[in-house]
Motif scaffolding. Structure first.
Motif, PDB file in Angstrom:
ATOM      1  N   ASP A 226       0.829  -1.209   0.000  1.00  0.00           N
ATOM      2  CA  ASP A 226       0.000   0.000   0.000  1.00  0.00           C
ATOM      3  C   ASP A 226       0.858   1.253   0.000  1.00  0.00           C
ATOM      4  O   ASP A 226       0.567   2.240  -0.711  1.00  0.00           O
ATOM      5  N   GLU A 228       3.962   1.540  -1.088  1.00  0.00           N
ATOM      6  CA  GLU A 228       4.599   1.711  -2.389  1.00  0.00           C
ATOM      7  C   GLU A 228       3.594   2.198  -3.430  1.00  0.00           C
ATOM      8  O   GLU A 228       3.928   3.028  -4.290  1.00  0.00           O
ATOM      9  N   ALA A 229       2.341   1.695  -3.355  1.00  0.00           N
ATOM     10  CA  ALA A 229       1.313   2.143  -4.294  1.00  0.00           C
ATOM     11  C   ALA A 229       1.001   3.624  -4.084  1.00  0.00           C
ATOM     12  O   ALA A 229       0.826   4.379  -5.044  1.00  0.00           O
ATOM     13  N   ALA A 230       0.912   4.033  -2.790  1.00  0.00           N
ATOM     14  CA  ALA A 230       0.631   5.446  -2.505  1.00  0.00           C
ATOM     15  C   ALA A 230       1.758   6.336  -3.016  1.00  0.00           C
ATOM     16  O   ALA A 230       1.520   7.411  -3.589  1.00  0.00           O
ATOM     17  N   THR A 232       3.753   5.616  -5.444  1.00  0.00           N
ATOM     18  CA  THR A 232       3.678   5.628  -6.918  1.00  0.00           C
ATOM     19  C   THR A 232       2.596   6.570  -7.410  1.00  0.00           C
ATOM     20  O   THR A 232       2.787   7.325  -8.375  1.00  0.00           O
ATOM     21  N   ARG A 233       1.414   6.497  -6.731  1.00  0.00           N
ATOM     22  CA  ARG A 233       0.336   7.408  -7.132  1.00  0.00           C
ATOM     23  C   ARG A 233       0.739   8.860  -6.918  1.00  0.00           C
ATOM     24  O   ARG A 233       0.476   9.739  -7.773  1.00  0.00           O
ATOM     25  N   ALA A 234       1.354   9.126  -5.764  1.00  0.00           N
ATOM     26  CA  ALA A 234       1.768  10.511  -5.494  1.00  0.00           C
ATOM     27  C   ALA A 234       2.793  10.988  -6.519  1.00  0.00           C
ATOM     28  O   ALA A 234       2.739  12.130  -6.989  1.00  0.00           O
ATOM     29  N   GLU A 235       3.727  10.106  -6.833  1.00  0.00           N
ATOM     30  CA  GLU A 235       4.724  10.497  -7.832  1.00  0.00           C
ATOM     31  C   GLU A 235       4.058  10.730  -9.187  1.00  0.00           C
ATOM     32  O   GLU A 235       4.426  11.665  -9.916  1.00  0.00           O
ATOM     33  N   GLY A 236       3.065   9.872  -9.522  1.00  0.00           N
ATOM     34  CA  GLY A 236       2.365  10.083 -10.797  1.00  0.00           C
ATOM     35  C   GLY A 236       1.594  11.382 -10.815  1.00  0.00           C
ATOM     36  O   GLY A 236       1.613  12.116 -11.826  1.00  0.00           O
ATOM     37  N   GLU A 237       0.883  11.658  -9.708  1.00  0.00           N
ATOM     38  CA  GLU A 237       0.139  12.914  -9.650  1.00  0.00           C
ATOM     39  C   GLU A 237       1.072  14.117  -9.708  1.00  0.00           C
ATOM     40  O   GLU A 237       0.787  15.117 -10.378  1.00  0.00           O
ATOM     41  N   GLU A 239       4.005  14.185 -11.066  1.00  0.00           N
ATOM     42  CA  GLU A 239       4.519  14.305 -12.429  1.00  0.00           C
ATOM     43  C   GLU A 239       3.469  14.901 -13.361  1.00  0.00           C
ATOM     44  O   GLU A 239       3.782  15.734 -14.230  1.00  0.00           O
TER      45      GLU A 239
END
Length: 299
Positions: A226, A228-230, A232-237, A239
């Protein structure tokens, strides 16, 4: 008359000759002795001990020498009848024993004791009573090696004068009274049940520990996933936001375009289930003014 008188005399002589010949043959056959391997023969001459014959062919003097005994030199085994013995704590037990013995001196075994088997049996029974009489029931049941050693020592010392060596003494069985056997069986069953319960409890405890460890590792892995997923999502947002800002700055938008995009996003903000009341922000007035100015300048 003379012919008839000579005939019986001749017949008598022939019969006497045959009898003498037969007696000589028997005497010679009895005087020749073949002694087998692992066997000794005690020989007497005129009633007194003369010699001990070893394996092989031997010739005795007829009517003077005679065989006194044939003795086996091999190790022999004798099992005696069970002996009732009383322990130090006054419990009557029955002991079954086996003796392994070997004759070293045939002449001593022949002349020093009348019946060495009966003597060994009686000596074994007496020694058992003396040894077991100093031990309680528990020691008697658990100390067979000690009993065997003590028995062998006493028997071997006593039978040395008889030309006999005691090689081993084995206690085959020690049987307490039926009432004590029943009590011992109950105790053994209780001990087995106790050990089984302990093993079952330990197995359950280890199973629970293993299960808890598995659940803990699973929770750690889920939480790590969870997190790592958060990230990843934060990094995607982040970006995506960065890309939007780069696009906006690279396009050099004016105030009217920004106001228009702002008004387009307001309905999307109002679609959430928790947005029951929608309050028009103060920025909306400025955006409307900017748009109206833009349309006015376009005219």
């Amino acid at each position: 008359m003379s012919a008839f008188s000579l005939a019986p005399a001749g017949m008598i002589g022939i019969v006497i000759f045959l009898l003498i010949t037969f007696a000589v043959v028997i005497a010679i056959s009895k005087s020749i002795i073949v002694v087998r391997q692992a066997t000794a023969v005690v020989v007497e001459r005129l009633g007194r001990y003369q010699t001990t014959l070893t394996p092989g062919l031997h010739v005795l003097i007829p009517f003077i020498d005679s065989k006194r005994a044939v003795v086996s030199l091999s190790e022999q085994v004798v099992a005696f009848a069970p002996q009732p013995v009383i322990t130090a704590d006054n419990v009557s037990v029955t002991i079954d024993s086996v003796i392994y013995y070997q004759i070293n001196s045939p002449e001593q075994a022949t002349y020093e004791i009348a019946n060495y088997l009966v003597a060994i049996e009686q000596l074994t029974a007496t020694t058992l009573r003396n040894v077991i009489g100093t031990m309680d029931l528990e020691d008697t049941l658990t100390s067979r090696d000690s009993i065997n050693t003590q028995l062998r020592g006493v028997l071997d010392s006593a039978t040395t004068a008889w030309g006999i060596r005691i090689n081993r003494v084995e206690i085959k069985a020690i049987d307490p009274p039926p009432s004590i056997q029943e009590a011992m069986e109950k105790q053994m069953r209780a001990e087995r049940d106790k050990r089984a319960a302990i093993l079952t409890a330990e197995g359950q405890r280890e199973s629970q520990v293993t299960e808890a460890e598995g659940q803990r590792k699973s929770a750690v892995l889920i939480a790590r996933g969870d997190a790592e997923a958060a990230v990843t999502r934060a990094e995607g947002e982040a970006e995506a936001i960065a890309k939007v800002f780069r696009a906006i700055h690279e396009g050099n938008p004016d105030e009217k375009l920004l106001s228009y995009r702002y008004l387009q996003m307001l309905p999307e903000l109002a679609k959430g289930d928790g947005n029951k009341t929608w309050i028009v922000p103060a920025e909306m007035t400025a955006a409307l003014e900017a748009i109206s100015k833009g349309f006015g300048s376009a005219k």
